[in-house]
Design an enzyme around this catalytic site. Structure first.
Site, PDB file in Angstrom:
ATOM      1  N   ASP A  92       0.869  -1.167   0.000  1.00  0.00           N
ATOM      2  CA  ASP A  92       0.000   0.000   0.000  1.00  0.00           C
ATOM      3  C   ASP A  92       0.912   1.226   0.000  1.00  0.00           C
ATOM      4  O   ASP A  92       2.109   1.122   0.294  1.00  0.00           O
ATOM      5  CB  ASP A  92      -0.887  -0.035   1.250  1.00  0.00           C
ATOM      6  CG  ASP A  92      -1.664   1.245   1.452  1.00  0.00           C
ATOM      7  OD1 ASP A  92      -2.378   1.663   0.517  1.00  0.00           O
ATOM      8  OD2 ASP A  92      -1.538   1.853   2.535  1.00  0.00           O
ATOM      9  N   ASP A 143      -0.143   5.202   0.920  1.00  0.00           N
ATOM     10  CA  ASP A 143      -0.388   6.152   2.017  1.00  0.00           C
ATOM     11  C   ASP A 143      -0.555   5.421   3.344  1.00  0.00           C
ATOM     12  O   ASP A 143      -1.418   4.550   3.472  1.00  0.00           O
ATOM     13  CB  ASP A 143      -1.641   6.984   1.729  1.00  0.00           C
ATOM     14  CG  ASP A 143      -1.499   7.829   0.468  1.00  0.00           C
ATOM     15  OD1 ASP A 143      -0.453   8.474   0.315  1.00  0.00           O
ATOM     16  OD2 ASP A 143      -2.432   7.832  -0.353  1.00  0.00           O
ATOM     17  N   ASP A 175      -1.687  -1.071   5.891  1.00  0.00           N
ATOM     18  CA  ASP A 175      -1.922  -0.482   7.208  1.00  0.00           C
ATOM     19  C   ASP A 175      -3.387  -0.400   7.582  1.00  0.00           C
ATOM     20  O   ASP A 175      -3.708  -0.079   8.723  1.00  0.00           O
ATOM     21  CB  ASP A 175      -1.334   0.932   7.261  1.00  0.00           C
ATOM     22  CG  ASP A 175      -2.113   1.901   6.381  1.00  0.00           C
ATOM     23  OD1 ASP A 175      -2.303   1.609   5.181  1.00  0.00           O
ATOM     24  OD2 ASP A 175      -2.544   2.950   6.884  1.00  0.00           O
TER      25      ASP A 175
END
Length: 219
Positions: free
Chosen positions: A11, A13, A169
């Site tokens: 991922d 951001d 995240d």
């Protein structure tokens, strides 16, 4: 110790770069354009993870506006572009990508950020040279939490899903990995909101990206 996966899909951001402040700035500039209240980074971070349209929709609805999001988006994307290169790489990320690349591990990025913003940011932070594939939120008909983008990247890389790892995240990363049937590692420092990282079946939860290099012991 050789890394146990042939492809790692990251991922962006909240995983590779800390961009919350920059995304918040683009949201607040848009809210100001529409004479609406603005919000702090903590509040806006709660809306990150599902793509730019969902992000600005959450912001406008929270501000009590029923504005047509189709009319809001062009201005928002202009502001988003203005701040797109401001995200900062988390500690140890670039070195970790370099170490994996040196071992012959293929690396990819799967994000719900529009693809046109991804390449320049990765280039600005010295990561693009290590990345073999990129899927943004507008690259394919489906985006995370669908597993389709992850499967697309694995197919593109010619790597079996059993040899592919997802690193993220947020809940959308978890759901996408599960949908694609991929093992996943979670970072503890990103935009997880209320997600209990230790109760979702992650292969590992890491506090710094360099810790990823040691996960062979837990596979």
């Amino acid at each position: 110790m050789a890394f146990p996966f042939s492809l790692v899909i990251f991922d962006l951001d909240g995983t590779l770069v800390d961009s919350a402040a920059d995304i918040a700035e683009s949201v607040n500039r848009t809210l100001r354009d529409w004479k609406l209240p603005t919000y702090d980074v903590g509040q806006i971070t709660e809306w990150i993870g599902e793509g730019s349209r969902k992000l600005i929709t959450y912001a406008f609805r929270h501000a009590g506006s029923d504005a047509d999001i189709d009319k809001v988006m062009p201005g928002f994307l202009e502001h988003y572009a203005e701040t797109a290169l401001d995200g900062i790489a988390y500690d140890g990320v670039v070195d970790t990508l370099a170490a994996l690349h040196a071992q012959g591990v293929k690396l990819a990025v799967c994000t719900n950020k529009n693809e046109e913003f991804v390449h320049p940011l990765l280039e600005a932070r010295g990561m693009l040279r290590y990345i073999d594939g990129i899927v943004g939120g507008n690259t394919l008909p489906e985006r995370k939490p669908s597993g389709v983008p992850l499967l697309h990247l694995a197919s593109e890389a010619g790597v079996a899903t059993s040899d592919t790892l997802m690193v993220g995240d947020s809940e959308s990363d978890v759901l996408a990995a599960r949908d694609a049937g991929l093992p996943f590692v979670m970072v503890s420092y990103g935009y997880r909101k209320s997600l209990d990282l230790h109760a979702i079946g992650a292969l590992a939860v890491i506090d710094r990206m360099p810790d990823l290099l040691a996960i062979g012991n837990s596979r």
